[in-house]
Motif scaffolding. Structure first.
Motif, PDB file in Angstrom:
ATOM      1  N   ARG A  28       0.843  -1.201   0.000  1.00 42.15           N
ATOM      2  CA  ARG A  28       0.000   0.000   0.000  1.00 42.15           C
ATOM      3  C   ARG A  28       0.875   1.245   0.000  1.00 42.15           C
ATOM      4  O   ARG A  28       2.033   1.220   0.417  1.00 42.15           O
ATOM      5  CB  ARG A  28      -0.940   0.028   1.211  1.00 42.15           C
ATOM      6  N   GLU A  34      -0.538  10.647   8.021  1.00 43.78           N
ATOM      7  CA  GLU A  34       0.573   9.823   8.519  1.00 43.78           C
ATOM      8  C   GLU A  34       0.704   9.970  10.029  1.00 43.78           C
ATOM      9  O   GLU A  34       0.658  11.090  10.550  1.00 43.78           O
ATOM     10  CB  GLU A  34       1.862  10.293   7.830  1.00 43.78           C
ATOM     11  N   HIS A  35       0.866   8.835  10.677  1.00 45.66           N
ATOM     12  CA  HIS A  35       0.963   8.776  12.143  1.00 45.66           C
ATOM     13  C   HIS A  35      -0.302   9.333  12.799  1.00 45.66           C
ATOM     14  O   HIS A  35      -0.248   9.934  13.867  1.00 45.66           O
ATOM     15  CB  HIS A  35       2.231   9.482  12.649  1.00 45.66           C
ATOM     16  N   ASP A  37      -3.144   7.130  12.563  1.00 50.22           N
ATOM     17  CA  ASP A  37      -4.028   5.966  12.793  1.00 50.22           C
ATOM     18  C   ASP A  37      -4.111   5.603  14.273  1.00 50.22           C
ATOM     19  O   ASP A  37      -5.203   5.458  14.830  1.00 50.22           O
ATOM     20  CB  ASP A  37      -3.672   4.756  11.904  1.00 50.22           C
ATOM     21  N   GLY A 172      -0.249   0.842  14.032  1.00 46.64           N
ATOM     22  CA  GLY A 172      -1.688   1.090  13.984  1.00 46.64           C
ATOM     23  C   GLY A 172      -2.344   0.148  12.977  1.00 46.64           C
ATOM     24  O   GLY A 172      -1.743  -0.846  12.558  1.00 46.64           O
ATOM     25  N   ASP A 175      -2.085  -0.026   7.701  1.00 47.80           N
ATOM     26  CA  ASP A 175      -1.468  -0.830   6.643  1.00 47.80           C
ATOM     27  C   ASP A 175      -2.270  -2.094   6.366  1.00 47.80           C
ATOM     28  O   ASP A 175      -2.588  -2.418   5.221  1.00 47.80           O
ATOM     29  CB  ASP A 175      -0.037  -1.221   7.039  1.00 47.80           C
ATOM     30  N   TYR A 225       9.564   4.266  16.233  1.00 56.91           N
ATOM     31  CA  TYR A 225       8.111   4.296  15.986  1.00 56.91           C
ATOM     32  C   TYR A 225       7.359   4.181  17.316  1.00 56.91           C
ATOM     33  O   TYR A 225       6.449   4.955  17.606  1.00 56.91           O
ATOM     34  CB  TYR A 225       7.728   3.137  15.051  1.00 56.91           C
ATOM     35  N   GLY A 340       5.842   4.782   7.684  1.00 54.05           N
ATOM     36  CA  GLY A 340       6.320   5.003   9.049  1.00 54.05           C
ATOM     37  C   GLY A 340       7.463   6.006   9.148  1.00 54.05           C
ATOM     38  O   GLY A 340       7.601   6.712  10.142  1.00 54.05           O
TER      39      GLY A 340
HETATM   40  C1  GLA Z   1       3.492   2.403   9.801  1.00 48.50           C
HETATM   41  C2  GLA Z   1       2.432   1.742  10.671  1.00 48.50           C
HETATM   42  C3  GLA Z   1       1.055   2.350  10.437  1.00 48.50           C
HETATM   43  C4  GLA Z   1       1.094   3.869  10.519  1.00 48.50           C
HETATM   44  C5  GLA Z   1       2.241   4.434   9.688  1.00 48.50           C
HETATM   45  C6  GLA Z   1       2.415   5.913   9.874  1.00 48.50           C
HETATM   46  O1  GLA Z   1       3.273   2.121   8.456  1.00 48.50           O
HETATM   47  O2  GLA Z   1       2.379   0.357  10.422  1.00 48.50           O
HETATM   48  O3  GLA Z   1       0.132   1.811  11.349  1.00 48.50           O
HETATM   49  O4  GLA Z   1       1.175   4.294  11.846  1.00 48.50           O
HETATM   50  O5  GLA Z   1       3.482   3.804   9.991  1.00 48.50           O
HETATM   51  O6  GLA Z   1       1.340   6.599   9.365  1.00 48.50           O
END
Ligand code: GLA
Length: 389
Positions: A28, A34-35, A37, A172, A175, A225, A340
């Motif tokens: 995906r 971003e960040h 979820d 989160g 993804d 993360y 991420g």
């Molecule tokens: C990674 C995590 C997701 C999300 C992104 C940032 O891909 O697996 O859950 O937090 O980072 O948006």
């Protein structure tokens, strides 16, 4: 490699037979959000046409046998269905084994072992969700082989649960959800607070989505993360002293202005500032896209990058260089880091007739500055995980 070749490998490693089934799960790319979820906000990802393929069948005993044509050096990995644990020597197979573990833990009846060969064309660890693809792929395989009756949303949640609790990354839901629920030519506007979602048609008559892989991956990505998650949670706890919210995603920009000073730590303040603003940007971006206002969408992507770079601090020098170079090119509608962070990929919307120049200029300047060969993918939006045959 194609599916026919993967089937040949499967038959070499295991056995031929007419009980073999084939599956696919995409990677995906996240367009914006971003960040957000795990902060109860919105995301806007789409599934790609690149992804991970599986050839699989049930066994009669309690053994699981796994082989990856991408990591063939490690050979066939074997584990008992009754003794599932994360072991370094299992290497890549800790992802599918984690999904078996998670399904069992959630009460699914996996009656026998199984064997599975996989191969994928998502660059690993680049922010395009190679691990979520493998998780949801495994869930899709098991759901079908053992008629578990799980919905795709449930399989996404199982993938996230296994990554959180078996593989140790506190990710989160974005993804796994995008991989499970993707729809051709659409992005998913997902509210991570309650998993309600809408598909939005990504109509770009004059432009393409271009992903650039920086080929850098800074170490300790998972721990960095997890730090961001903890900092966001600390900011939320401070805010809860002054307003009745349960996630950062519930705040508007104005409310954050009003209450933000309750956050004691300066770093945590900036993390929350990003999470709130990024959520609002995502809502605005989807509205702009629905109104065919690609220009505004692009501007919001650019603002997203700045916020991820300065407030959330998940970018890095190489990716900033790529994005800043992209911004300077005629015909680039918007560009940002995706996924991420701490390396990985950028996503840009580029006018059709600017794509070749984009690749040329970005590729050359990146090579000159870092002596690295950026890789470009002009992508199509594809469907979510499924059985092929
Ligand atoms: C990674 C995590 C997701 C999300 C992104 C940032 O891909 O697996 O859950 O937090 O980072 O948006």
């Amino acid at each position: 490699m194609n599916l026919t070749e993967l089937k040949v490998i499967f038959e070499e490693k295991f056995q031929a037979g007419d009980d073999i089934r084939t599956y696919f799960a995409p990677g995906r790319v996240n367009l914006i959000g971003e960040h957000t979820d795990y902060n109860g906000g919105h995301v806007f990802p789409c599934a790609l046409t690149i992804g991970t393929y599986a050839v699989a069948r049930k066994r009669d005993d309690r053994t699981i046998k796994l082989f990856s044509a991408n990591v063939d050096k490690v050979g066939v990995i074997e584990s008992s269905l009754d003794d599932l644990s994360n072991k370094p020597e299992y290497n890549w197979a800790n992802y599918p084994l984690g999904v078996v573990w998670a399904l069992k833990k959630k009460g699914a009846e996996i009656k026998t072992g199984f064997e599975m060969c996989i191969w994928g064309n998502i660059p690993n660890g680049s922010g395009l969700s190679s691990s979520a693809s493998l998780e949801v792929l495994t869930g899709t395989v098991l759901n079908d082989l053992f008629a578990l009756g799980k919905t795709m949303t449930e399989l996404a949640l199982i993938g996230q649960y296994s990554e959180n609790n078996f593989n140790g990354c506190n990710c989160g839901i974005m993804d796994q959800f995008a991989v499970a629920m993707g729809q051709k030519d659409h992005a998913i506007f997902l509210d991570c607070a309650d998993l309600s979602y809408k598909y939005a048609s990504v109509k770009l008559p004059n432009a393409k989505i271009v992903i650039t892989n920086s080929k850098v991956k800074h170490s300790l990505v998972d721990s960095a993360y997890n730090d961001r998650r903890n900092e966001s949670a600390k900011a939320l706890a401070d805010l809860q002293q002054v307003c009745g919210i349960s996630t950062l995603g519930e705040l508007t920009d104005e409310e954050f202005e009003k209450y933000g000073s309750a956050i004691k730590d300066e770093v945590c303040y900036r993390r929350a500032k990003h999470a709130v603003a990024e959520n609002q940007r995502t809502i605005k971006a989807v509205e702009a896209l629905n109104n065919n206002d690609i220009k505004t969408f692009g501007q919001l992507m650019n603002a997203s990058h700045i916020s991820l770079r300065d407030d959330y601090e998940v970018s890095c020098e190489e990716v900033d260089f790529l994005v800043e170079t992209q911004w300077s090119i005629q015909g680039v509608i918007g560009a940002r880091i995706t996924g991420g962070g701490f390396g990985g990929c950028t996503v840009a919307i580029v006018e059709n007739d600017a794509v070749e120049n984009f690749k040329d200029v970005v590729g050359k300047s990146y090579k000159e500055k870092y002596n690295l060969d950026a890789e470009f993918y002009v992508v199509d939006i594809g469907d979510g995980a499924k059985r092929i045959a």
